[in-house]
Design an enzyme around this catalytic site. Structure first.
Site, PDB file in Angstrom:
ATOM      1  N   HIS A   1      -2.047  10.062   0.342  1.00  0.00           N
ATOM      2  CA  HIS A   1      -2.171   8.772  -0.329  1.00  0.00           C
ATOM      3  C   HIS A   1      -1.933   8.929  -1.832  1.00  0.00           C
ATOM      4  O   HIS A   1      -1.163   8.179  -2.434  1.00  0.00           O
ATOM      5  CB  HIS A   1      -3.563   8.206  -0.047  1.00  0.00           C
ATOM      6  CG  HIS A   1      -3.768   6.847  -0.601  1.00  0.00           C
ATOM      7  ND1 HIS A   1      -3.151   5.738  -0.067  1.00  0.00           N
ATOM      8  CD2 HIS A   1      -4.478   6.413  -1.666  1.00  0.00           C
ATOM      9  CE1 HIS A   1      -3.499   4.673  -0.771  1.00  0.00           C
ATOM     10  NE2 HIS A   1      -4.299   5.072  -1.745  1.00  0.00           N
TER      11      HIS A   1
ATOM     12  N   LYS B   1      -7.914  -1.264  10.918  1.00  0.00           N
ATOM     13  CA  LYS B   1      -7.245  -1.687   9.671  1.00  0.00           C
ATOM     14  C   LYS B   1      -5.990  -0.838   9.463  1.00  0.00           C
ATOM     15  O   LYS B   1      -4.929  -1.336   9.075  1.00  0.00           O
ATOM     16  CB  LYS B   1      -8.213  -1.552   8.495  1.00  0.00           C
ATOM     17  CG  LYS B   1      -7.706  -2.082   7.174  1.00  0.00           C
ATOM     18  CD  LYS B   1      -6.879  -1.095   6.384  1.00  0.00           C
ATOM     19  CE  LYS B   1      -6.443  -1.682   5.057  1.00  0.00           C
ATOM     20  NZ  LYS B   1      -5.521  -0.814   4.320  1.00  0.00           N
TER      21      LYS B   1
ATOM     22  N   ASP C   1       3.731 -14.818  11.433  1.00  0.00           N
ATOM     23  CA  ASP C   1       2.448 -15.222  10.860  1.00  0.00           C
ATOM     24  C   ASP C   1       1.425 -14.093  11.042  1.00  0.00           C
ATOM     25  O   ASP C   1       0.837 -13.942  12.116  1.00  0.00           O
ATOM     26  CB  ASP C   1       2.003 -16.506  11.581  1.00  0.00           C
ATOM     27  CG  ASP C   1       0.697 -17.066  11.063  1.00  0.00           C
ATOM     28  OD1 ASP C   1      -0.032 -16.338  10.356  1.00  0.00           O
ATOM     29  OD2 ASP C   1       0.392 -18.223  11.376  1.00  0.00           O
TER      30      ASP C   1
ATOM     31  N   GLU D   1       0.834  -1.219   0.000  1.00  0.00           N
ATOM     32  CA  GLU D   1       0.000   0.000   0.000  1.00  0.00           C
ATOM     33  C   GLU D   1       0.861   1.258   0.000  1.00  0.00           C
ATOM     34  O   GLU D   1       1.706   1.458   0.879  1.00  0.00           O
ATOM     35  CB  GLU D   1      -0.948  -0.013   1.210  1.00  0.00           C
ATOM     36  CG  GLU D   1      -2.014   1.063   1.101  1.00  0.00           C
ATOM     37  CD  GLU D   1      -3.055   0.981   2.218  1.00  0.00           C
ATOM     38  OE1 GLU D   1      -3.403  -0.145   2.629  1.00  0.00           O
ATOM     39  OE2 GLU D   1      -3.503   2.054   2.660  1.00  0.00           O
TER      40      GLU D   1
HETATM   41  C1  MEV Z   1      -5.986   2.946   4.829  1.00  0.00           C
HETATM   42  O1  MEV Z   1      -5.253   1.802   4.479  1.00  0.00           O
HETATM   43  C2  MEV Z   1      -6.082   3.073   6.319  1.00  0.00           C
HETATM   44  C3  MEV Z   1      -6.968   4.187   6.852  1.00  0.00           C
HETATM   45  O2  MEV Z   1      -8.285   4.086   6.269  1.00  0.00           O
HETATM   46  C4  MEV Z   1      -7.033   4.033   8.330  1.00  0.00           C
HETATM   47  C5  MEV Z   1      -8.042   4.926   9.029  1.00  0.00           C
HETATM   48  O3  MEV Z   1      -9.051   5.301   8.396  1.00  0.00           O
HETATM   49  O4  MEV Z   1      -7.803   5.218  10.198  1.00  0.00           O
HETATM   50  C6  MEV Z   1      -6.443   5.554   6.445  1.00  0.00           C
END
Ligand code: MEV
Length: 442
Positions: A393, A280, A296, A86
């Protein structure tokens, strides 16, 4: 169709497997053979190492491998190895590390290192008969794994306890032997599973000879024996803190920023939909280091998310408060990691990661990985409550868009320059590349 069904596939050579795959599924893809071949390592010995990891290995699947420097953890400066695809994850980790480097760094504490596994069994007889049988055979069960425990005991680990648990309130006739282990620097999955299977065998053998079970025709029957990836007793906490004024910039009032940040974390405690995405983002950092160190990540993921739901609702793994104008931000999570055994020394890059991390023991790796998660969450929430995440991003993702468009080096250079101060989107970049190509001298 029928030729696609195959038996004895695993016995074929790598060349035969590749040929079969191409003939059956990739006939219209002329570059498939060379693609599979190109991604194999030119050094046959090194490639063999990878081929031996799994069955039916044909080639290697590359992920970028990076380091995020400047992580100050309990006074030691680390560069964290990260394997991840990513775009913005490593950049975000590096930014967070740099920010906290000048503000005391990360403090981390291991809260426990215990692992566990269960022997799940059926029993429909008298509960007291089972309880007294278990008390009688417990020393025999423990003794039955002494040969398996020898090396682990020499390293200070081994079986800690074994209990018989009545689970019949959750499922009729369901009991388990719950075993707790210390596995020191090994993640310990093989050790734990071997111990569990041996204990299960001994348990069944002894149960089959136990006259009260025989008389009542209610002999316990083992269903399965396996470690648990839910390891709340193998837990680590890491934290950062600073005065809210440390967030002051020309555009931002530090106190307002800190309040918005805390609110964002509170929302991730209140709302499971937000909590999943919030966590996530934490796992972006955690998985990348876990993967780079040959651990793992599926086990870690499963255990962490179960932990996030331990209160009956899925919630944020991180916490944030402001007290006396001091911002506090921390994470507590279960992490079962190893620095010996498994892939940690077999995979050359996992081995290199351990060297980059100065050969950590398992507890040190737990602290480092937890920091990667907290840093990632800090970077994500910071962006979310200020500029939004797309700016950072897309700044990284633009390279992927350019690759998709097969941009030449000069097109790349011109595009990066053009979008330096502009909003990046897939369509805007496509339009820009088209305009470059339309105006290029033929
Ligand atoms: C993207 O991989 C992760 C985010 O969505 C985490 C979040 O929203 O806190 C930017």
């Amino acid at each position: 169709m029928s030729q696609r069904r195959i038996s004895g596939f695993s016995k074929k050579s790598q060349h035969q497997k590749t040929r079969w795959l191409i003939e059956q599924y990739l006939q219209d893809i002329p570059e498939a053979t060379s693609l599979l071949a190109t991604y194999r390592h030119p050094d046959a010995k090194r490639q063999q190492r990878h081929d031996d990891f799994i069955e039916n290995a044909l080639t290697n699947y590359y992920l970028p491998y990076a380091v995020a420097p400047n992580f100050l953890i309990d006074g030691t400066l680390y560069a964290l190895p990260m394997a991840i695809e990513e775009s913005s994850v490593v950049a975000a980790a590096s930014n967070a590390a740099k920010f906290w480097l000048d503000r005391g760094g990360f403090k981390a504490t291991v809260l426990g290192t215990e692992k566990n596994g269960q022997i799940h069994f059926n029993y429909f007889g008298n509960k007291e008969v089972l309880a007294s049988f278990f008390t009688d055979i417990k020393p025999i069960l423990i003794d039955s794994i002494s040969h398996l425990e020898k090396n682990m005991k020499a390293r200070g680990g081994g079986l800690l306890a074994i209990d018989c648990i009545d689970k019949t309130e959750t499922l009729e006739g369901y009991y388990q032997l719950h075993l707790r282990f210390e596995t020191k620097d090994a993640m310990g999955a093989n050790f734990i599973n071997s111990c569990l299977e041996q204990v299960a065998t001994t348990f069944e053998e002894k149960a089959a000879q136990h006259s009260p079970f025989i008389a009542s025709q209610t002999i316990p029957e083992v269903v399965m024996s396996i470690l648990s990836n839910y390891v709340p007793e193998c837990r680590v906490r890491t934290e950062v803190s600073c005065p809210v004024t440390a967030f002051d910039t020309s555009d931002i009032n530090g106190a307002t920023f800190a309040e918005n940040f805390v609110r964002a974390v509170e929302i991730a405690h209140a709302d499971p939909r937000r909590a999943v995405t919030h966590n996530k983002g934490i796992m972006n950092g955690i998985d990348a280091v876990v993967l780079a160190t040959g651990n793992d990540f599926r086990a870690v993921e499963a255990g962490v998310h179960a932990y996030a739901a331990r209160n009956g609702r899925y919630q944020s793994l991180t916490h944030a408060t402001i007290e006396d104008e001091q911002f506090h931000f921390w994470i507590e999570l279960p992490l079962a990691l190893g620095t010996v055994g498994g892939l940690t020394s077999l995979h050359p890059l996992a081995d290199l990661s351990m060297k980059i991390l100065q050969q950590p023991d398992a507890e040190t790796l737990m602290r480092i990985v937890a920091v990667a998660g907290l840093a990632q969450n800090f970077a994500a929430v910071k962006s979310l409550v200020t500029t939004g995440i797309q700016k950072g991003h897309m700044k990284m993702h633009i390279l992927n868009i350019l690759s998709q468009l097969n941009a030449t080096p000069s097109e790349k250079e011109a595009t990066l320059k053009h979008f330096d101060t502009k909003v990046i989107s897939h369509s805007a970049v496509t339009r820009y590349i088209e305009s470059l190509r339309n105006h290029a001298p033929s």
